[in-house]
Design a protein around this motif. Structure first.
Motif, mmCIF file in Angstrom:
data_model
loop_
_atom_site.group_PDB
_atom_site.id
_atom_site.type_symbol
_atom_site.label_atom_id
_atom_site.label_comp_id
_atom_site.label_asym_id
_atom_site.label_seq_id
_atom_site.Cartn_x
_atom_site.Cartn_y
_atom_site.Cartn_z
ATOM 1 N N SER A 386 0.825 -1.206 0.000
ATOM 2 C CA SER A 386 0.000 0.000 0.000
ATOM 3 C C SER A 386 0.862 1.260 0.000
ATOM 4 N N ASP A 387 1.904 1.234 0.857
ATOM 5 C CA ASP A 387 2.754 2.425 0.899
ATOM 6 C C ASP A 387 3.999 2.210 0.040
ATOM 7 N N ARG A 389 5.852 3.635 -3.798
ATOM 8 C CA ARG A 389 5.309 3.801 -5.154
ATOM 9 C C ARG A 389 5.655 2.557 -5.966
ATOM 10 N N ASP A 470 -0.494 3.951 -2.683
ATOM 11 C CA ASP A 470 0.134 5.276 -2.813
ATOM 12 C C ASP A 470 0.154 5.743 -4.264
ATOM 13 N N LYS A 473 -3.290 6.608 -5.415
ATOM 14 C CA LYS A 473 -3.717 7.924 -4.921
ATOM 15 C C LYS A 473 -3.099 9.039 -5.752
ATOM 16 N N GLU A 474 -1.837 8.852 -6.149
ATOM 17 C CA GLU A 474 -1.142 9.835 -6.985
ATOM 18 C C GLU A 474 -1.893 10.015 -8.309
ATOM 19 N N GLN A 483 -9.227 10.832 -2.487
ATOM 20 C CA GLN A 483 -8.045 10.102 -2.015
ATOM 21 C C GLN A 483 -8.430 8.933 -1.092
#
Ligand code: ADP
Ligand code: MG
Length: 656
Positions: A386-387, A389, A470, A473-474, A483
């Motif tokens: 999840s976190d 890139r 991440d 979301k970007e 988001q």
């Protein structure tokens, strides 16, 4: 006086067979003669202590037989009386020497001493040449000499013979009578016969007729025989029980072998029921069903907005319509780290992608599918965390670019393309760009579905890139999307957890999408097959246990005469109990050997028939334990039956 009868009467069904008999038996040879049915055998049963239903008293050396305890009667059988019957009453599955030795097993002699004694007694009766022969192969005369040897080896004070020559020819009869005469020189011998020619002037003779007894000859010496100085306490030691049990196993190999086989089978079925590996087999059935449907069966898709196909509301055919909207931000947080979830992936995609991978791929145009991302399985690496890139790329993309998964994993990728901006309520195409993402995995993106016209259809998507949360979301920033309210899919580890999760979602007002009907169907099929094969093994185990007990009962009943013979030679209830337990322990050991040797074959058969099997060391140990427990239970059942049998019901006497 060694043996005295005082006012002995015996009646059956109100018919008096013996009427107030008073007799004194002196040592030497005593004949009892009389017509058939006159009560000769009845009298012997009373003297031998088998029958206690008479009036009057029988005294052995001044002690009343009626008052004997069970233990005293056993001692009497071992130390005092030896029996010889018309029909020999030998144990047919044992050899000549073992038929004699079986009595000595109750003594505390060493094995060597027992063998010595047996050999000596066989020599005395001139049958030492037959020692190893099976008694079934002997002639009548030879059998009767074995019976005499068995009676004599105990060195009893009294020998009781009921029609000992009744089944023999003239020559054999003479031989047997000579042997008995010799024996009578130092003991009390009572011989029932209706052949008066056997009687000589060195014998006493009693005639039984009409219920009365009259002494018709008195030639016996009558000299007093010394009391046996060393009385043996007849007891079957553990070692002797094993020795005799082993001989019985050898002699009754079919009976014991069948018992071992049936014990093994019934234990195996019990093991199938008890052992957890049965459930594992069921799990395999479930896994097969799931595999046939594909991994996506375990996927739950949660869309923040559900779109209809492009053009359904009369708009531009390339642009999708918005059908449902729901806020999934809370469930996203909740299920992201749920232990039931194998992996989790946001559903955001980039259309019309152009990608660059440092030094490997330059301005490559990925074929567009307009499809939500699909993960069939992870080929190499992993799904993005999840976190950070991260991105996972399709195998088809890697192949088309002429690369291998190992070439791209760990590399940096730049992605450019288009996405829809829904912020105005209508889809607006915008340019999007994700620079310097790390490729962490390669996934298989094959998808299949059944088409009513064309059957099973398979697709593989080149643009099914999976982004970490991440990165997603970007991307969403660039297309003006929330988001938090991110569409996602999750693959559940265990198919059984799918429906509970769907219920949880429905409860909080979220509509998930997935193949939930197939999941329910498969679980239902699994439950019924589990129930069915479970029920089958329960039934078969029950049958197996019943058959095992039946085999024990049948064997015990078939061997009643054999145990009666042991009893009349001094085997106590306890000795017979121990013998039975030891024998069934031997059966259990044989059963364990069969189980261990044959378990691969049995397992594969069981697998074919019930789609169940057992495996692993733990199951083997459980199996062995079940066999032992069942074997001991069998031994106890058998022991309870055989130790309680009555001698007089199981050994026929005389000419009846
Ligand atoms: P034999 O002199 O031929 O040995 P038995 O002593 O065997 O005669 O039998 C004497 C009589 O007693 C016979 O009529 C027989 O039927 C009867 N009898 C013997 N034992 C029993 C019994 N257990 N129950 C009923 N009747 C019996
Ligand atoms: Mg008789």
């Amino acid at each position: 006086m060694m043996l005295v009868l005082k006012n002995v009467s015996r009646q059956f069904n109100n018919v008096k067979v013996l009427k107030d008999l008073n007799v004194e038996f002196k040592s030497g040879l005593n004949f009892i003669v009389g017509p058939s049915g006159s009560g000769k055998s009845t009298l012997l049963k009373i003297i031998s202590g088998m029958d206690k239903g008479y009036e009057g008293q029988v005294f052995y050396r001044g002690n009343s037989l009626k008052e004997f305890s069970e233990k005293e009667l056993n001692d009497y059988y071992y130390n005092t009386v030896g029996f010889i019957w018309q029909d020999f009453q030998l144990i047919n599955h044992l050899s000549v020497e073992d038929n004699v030795k079986v009595v000595l097993e109750l003594s505390d002699l060493s094995n060597e001493e027992k063998n010595k004694k047996v050999t000596a007694i066989l020599k005395r009766l001139a049958i030492d040449g037959l020692a190893k022969k099976n008694v079934a192969q002997l002639s009548g005369g030879q059998k009767q000499r074995v019976a005499i040897a068995r009676a004599l080896v105990k060195d009893p004070e009294i020998i009781i013979a009921d029609e000992p020559t009744g089944a023999l020819d003239k020559k054999s009869s003479a031989l047997i009578m000579n042997a008995l005469k010799r024996i009578a020189k130092e003991r009390l011998v009572i011989v029932v016969t209706h052949d008066k020619s056997l009687i000589d002037n060195e014998s006493n003779c009693f005639t039984l007729n009409g219920g009365k007894i009259v002494q018709t000859a008195s030639g016996a010496s009558g000299k007093v025989v010394a009391t046996k100085n060393k009385l043996v306490n007849p007891k079957l030691s553990f070692g002797s029980a094993f020795s005799l049990g082993g001989k019985n196993f050898k002699g009754l190999f079919m009976k014991f072998g069948m018992s071992a086989l049936i014990l093994m089978l019934s234990s195996y079925f019990l093991l199938l029921n008890i052992s957890g590996t049965v459930v594992n087999e069921q799990e395999n059935i479930l896994n097969e069903l799931v595999e046939a449907k594909g991994n996506s069966l375990r996927d739950i898709n949660i869309f923040s907005s559900v779109m209809g196909a492009g053009g359904t509301d009369g708009n531009d055919t390339n642009k999708p319509n918005l059908d449902i909207e729901q806020d999934v931000s809370e469930v996203l947080k909740k299920y992201q780290d749920d232990p039931r979830v194998e992996f989790f992936a946001p559903m955001d995609v980039v259309n019309n992608m152009t990608v660059n991978i440092d030094g490997l791929v330059k301005d490559y145009k990925v074929e567009n599918s307009n499809n939500a991302p699909i993960i069939n399985e992870i080929i190499e690496g992993r799904v993005p965390k999840s976190d950070g890139r991260e991105v996972a790329v399709p195998k088809l993309f890697v192949e088309k670019a002429g690369l291998k998964p190992s070439d791209v994993i760990g590399k940096t990728i730049n992605i450019e393309g288009m996405a829809y901006d829904w912020s105005s309520g209508q889809p607006q195409e915008v340019k999007v760009k994700l620079d310097n993402l790390t490729i962490v995995g390669v996934i298989d993106t094959k998808a299949s579905y059944s088409d009513p016209n064309y059957g099973k259809m398979e697709f593989e998507f080149e643009d099914s890139f999976i982004y970490g949360l991440d990165s997603a979301k970007e991307l969403r920033v660039q297309k003006n999307a929330s988001q938090e309210n991110v569409s996602f899919m999750m693959r559940v580890k265990d198919i059984k957890d799918i429906m509970p999760i769907v219920d949880e979602l429905n409860k909080v007002g979220i509509t998930p999408m997935g193949q939930f009907e197939s999941v329910s169907d498969i679980l239902r099929i699994n439950d019924t097959t589990k129930e069915q094969s479970g029920a089958i093994t329960v039934i078969i185990s029950a049958i197996a246990v019943v058959v095992t007990i039946a085999v024990v009962l049948i064997n015990a009943i078939l061997r009643k005469r054999e145990f009666a013979i042991l009893k009349i030679n001094g085997y106590s209830k306890g000795s017979i109990f121990n013998l039975n337990v030891v024998e069934n322990l031997l059966i259990a050991i044989a059963s364990i050997v069969i189980f261990v040797a044959a378990s691969p074959v049995i397992n594969s058969l069981s697998n074919k028939i019930f789609s169940m099997s057992v495996s692993g060391g733990k199951s083997m140990i459980t199996g062995v334990a079940i066999i032992l427990v069942q074997g001991i239970v069998m031994g106890i059942i058998s022991a309870l039956i055989t130790s309680g049998i009555k001698i007089e019901n199981n050994i026929m006497t005389g000419d009846r």
